[in-house]
Design a protein around this motif. Structure first.
Motif, mmCIF file in Angstrom:
data_model
loop_
_atom_site.group_PDB
_atom_site.id
_atom_site.type_symbol
_atom_site.label_atom_id
_atom_site.label_comp_id
_atom_site.label_asym_id
_atom_site.label_seq_id
_atom_site.Cartn_x
_atom_site.Cartn_y
_atom_site.Cartn_z
ATOM 1 N N UNK A 282 0.588 -1.099 -0.315
ATOM 2 C CA UNK A 282 0.143 -0.407 0.073
ATOM 3 C C UNK A 282 1.026 1.470 0.090
ATOM 4 N N UNK A 283 0.739 2.591 -0.702
ATOM 5 C CA UNK A 283 1.002 3.264 -1.105
ATOM 6 C C UNK A 283 0.554 5.027 -0.654
ATOM 7 N N UNK A 284 0.171 4.655 0.712
ATOM 8 C CA UNK A 284 -0.491 6.529 0.941
ATOM 9 C C UNK A 284 -0.541 7.032 0.705
ATOM 10 N N UNK A 285 0.358 7.373 0.196
ATOM 11 C CA UNK A 285 0.560 8.764 0.153
ATOM 12 C C UNK A 285 -0.685 8.942 -2.346
ATOM 13 N N UNK B 221 0.975 6.401 -13.572
ATOM 14 C CA UNK B 221 1.747 5.216 -12.238
ATOM 15 C C UNK B 221 0.228 5.375 -11.201
ATOM 16 N N UNK B 222 -0.163 6.140 -11.625
ATOM 17 C CA UNK B 222 -2.141 5.897 -10.705
ATOM 18 C C UNK B 222 -2.451 4.974 -10.809
ATOM 19 N N UNK B 223 -2.979 4.762 -12.016
ATOM 20 C CA UNK B 223 -3.749 3.821 -12.817
ATOM 21 C C UNK B 223 -3.327 2.910 -12.404
ATOM 22 N N UNK B 224 -1.908 2.151 -12.838
ATOM 23 C CA UNK B 224 -1.196 1.054 -12.771
ATOM 24 C C UNK B 224 -1.631 0.623 -11.407
ATOM 25 N N UNK B 225 -1.139 1.619 -10.253
ATOM 26 C CA UNK B 225 -1.054 1.194 -8.922
ATOM 27 C C UNK B 225 -2.783 0.549 -8.234
ATOM 28 N N UNK B 226 -3.650 1.187 -9.244
ATOM 29 C CA UNK B 226 -5.623 1.171 -8.639
ATOM 30 C C UNK B 226 -5.638 -0.225 -9.574
#
Length: 122
Positions: free
Chosen positions: A6-9, A110-115
């Motif tokens: 988990x990446x809190x930011x 990267x936000x989309x990849x994370x999601x």
């Protein structure tokens, strides 16, 4: 797919800027679509990070991403229009990693990849 660390930011940014005030799957999809439409700088070069059933591209290939796919196609996942050789094709954004793109485009993807990789969905 197993969830990654988990990446809190990133979680906070996604929750407060992208999916804030979304109550239905369609609203969530449109939140992501509008965020990506506002933040991505087209065109950008990309490398295929993994082979996916929904795409003809193979891991390691390169494409030029030219636009988001029509919003109607992005109700289940985010798709982009990409130039691959002489053809324009629709591929999942989760499959592509920007190469030589500006910092903002890299972070947004990267936000989309994370999601996507966390197993979240609309």
């Amino acid at each position: 797919m197993a969830r990654s660390k988990v990446d809190a930011r990133r979680e906070h940014r996604i929750t407060m800027e992208i999916v804030v005030d979304t109550y239905t799957e369609e609203e969530c999809a449109m939140g992501w679509y509008c965020y990506l439409e506002d933040q991505l700088s087209f065109p950008f070069k990309a490398r295929v990070r993994k082979t996916m059933d929904a795409s003809p591209l193979k891991s390691g290939e390169h494409v030029t991403v030219i636009a988001l796919a029509h919003d109607q196609l992005c109700r289940v996942a985010i798709f982009v229009m990409a130039r691959h050789g002489e053809r324009e094709i629709v591929v999942p954004l989760a499959q592509l990693v920007p190469v030589g793109a500006d910092r903002n485009t890299r972070e947004v993807v990267a936000d989309w990849h994370y999601w996507h990789d966390q197993g979240y969905s609309f």
